[in-house]
Design a protein around this motif. Sequence first.
Motif: not given
Length: 455
Positions: A363-388
Amino acid sequence: MRTCTNCGAQFADDELFCPVCGQEVQLVPDFETIESKIAQSEKEKEEAERKREEERRFQEQLEQQKKKRMHKLVLMFVLIAAAVIIVTVSVVAAIRSRTVNTFDYQYAQAQECYENKDYTGALEHLKKALGYEPENDDANLLLAKTEYQLDQNDEAAEVLEALLDRNGSLEEAYELLFQIYQDDSRPEKIQARLKKCSLTDILEKYSRFNPQPPVISPEGNTYNDTVKVEITADGTGEIRYTTDGTAPEKDSNLYTGKLELSQEGTITVQAILVTADGLVSDPAEAEYTISYDVPDAPVISPVSGTYKKMETEESGSYRSESVSSSSGEDTAQMITVKVPSGYTCYYSWDSKPDKSSKKYTGPVEMKLGDHVFYAVLCSKQGKLGKVASCTYIYTRVTPTPANTPTPTPVYTYTAPQNAEAVETPTPEPTETATPTPTETPTPTAAASESQSDKS
């Protein structure tokens, strides 16, 4: 009749002179003295000798005439005989010419010479025979065998190559040709000829001179995962391969184990077998296209919205409490990402993440203020997926005095960006006027981070 005493001619009795020599005829015989008798005798001898000489000459003339006639007869006979001989010889020569100047005669003579180990004579007859039938298989084969016996290997090989180009079913020609190439240490020539051969017995007997291409497995295709390529060969030798699209050679990469293809794109694997004799098989080839599946966007919790951080006084200090605008649960302060097994997650604030971003481990602590949190999955072959992503507005709430009645809280909620907005009814205030909590101004991102660090 009287006889002339001078010349011996005969004349009539009444003649007074010899009609031949004119000698007077003595009518009354002289008194014959001894001298006269001797003279007469000598004269008679001379006369007899003269007659004999005349007879001899006459006989010689006759003999010469006979000889001349005989010579003429002999000459005539010789001429006739010569003519007969000439005619006979001409006829025989013509007949012999018709016989000698033929393929069958010359080839038969060549066979006889070869059997008697007269290879030079056989070679001469074969050249004449081939002058009549240049593409005769038997004559060409015998010519190659003769040249081989005369240590003319290059000439014999040339004849056999041409012969097999015309007729590839002659096993004896293959045997002799391959024997020549083995004697001369030219295995590559055997391999080149075997590639044109269709005789099963010959191919099996000389298979070591014709290495077969390696086998590459699995078959070339499109794959969405790492491919492990195995190369095998039916025969002894080294397997050499390439993966860059170039044709493999004797000094290309040495195959020692399975090849792992993990890079996306199209990869062409080519391989050859190199024998101990330095012979090279035809190349085997397989084309692999690797295209990894794009991972889906991860699930981030909580959803986008506005969240408040409440502070209460306790023992002379304030205690922070994180509450969402819709409930009093203490969950808004921590952000979690659902990471499927086998994947790695990277996250960042206010910019899209990549492999150099922070790795999500909890778990990541939420930042105070107005912020956008991005996360992306990477497969075992090193392929980056769609960003959430989720947008959070996280603010502080000033605490109320202890003796001040607790006001009725006013809740606000901002719908997530990727979800439909849901209206949340606002409770109606009571008739009793009570002061409402005062919200602190929304800090900037930098100030929020500073405050978060202080808290």
